[in-house]
Write an enzyme that holds these catalytic residues in place. Structure first.
Site: not given
Ligand code: 5GP
Ligand code: ZN
Length: 110
Positions: A4, A91, A96, A98
């Site tokens: 993760c 989406g 994990h 967030h």
């Molecule tokens: P989700 O689409 O799952 O709601 O958002 C995941 C978010 O994590 C995305 O906005 C993406 O830019 C961010 N993200 C993915 N990998 C990393 C990383 O390694 N570091 C950081 N700071 N953000 C990440």
């Molecule tokens: Zn995790």
């Protein structure tokens, strides 16, 4: 969770720009910002998403939400949008839990 990305960030194995940390929560800048301010707020415990929160984990969700209020105050955000994507069809790309904090002109989506 060994595979993760956010657990690796929490463990310090992948660098991030931290903006807030306490014993339960970490907040850092999104690597691909979709707004002037784009922060991610995560529980340090691996929870997949809101849909997988167990009964005894709700205090942790509350801690995440309380930290969002604190972070917004610390960052002097005039206003902000909070989003948590749930599941692939919602989406979610990182599994994990967030919470996105988005702020600034011309917020995306919605
Ligand atoms: P989700 O689409 O799952 O709601 O958002 C995941 C978010 O994590 C995305 O906005 C993406 O830019 C961010 N993200 C993915 N990998 C990393 C990383 O390694 N570091 C950081 N700071 N953000 C990440
Ligand atoms: Zn995790």
């Amino acid at each position: 969770m060994s595979d993760c990305i956010f657990c690796k960030i929490i463990a310090g194995k992948i660098p991030c720009e931290t903006v807030y940390e306490d014993d339960q929560v970490l907040a850092f800048k999104d690597i691909t910002p979709k707004a002037q301010t784009h922060l991610l707020v995560v529980p340090k415990k691996h929870i997949v998403n809101l849909g997988s929160v167990q009964d005894d984990e709700w205090p942790l969700v509350q801690a995440v939400l309380k930290s969002i209020k604190k972070i917004a105050e610390q960052q002097n955000l005039a206003g902000y949008r909070v989003i948590t994507n749930n599941g692939e069809k919602g989406g979610q790309e990182v599994f994990h839990m967030h919470w996105h904090i988005l702020a600034g002109d011309k917020l995306p989506g919605f």
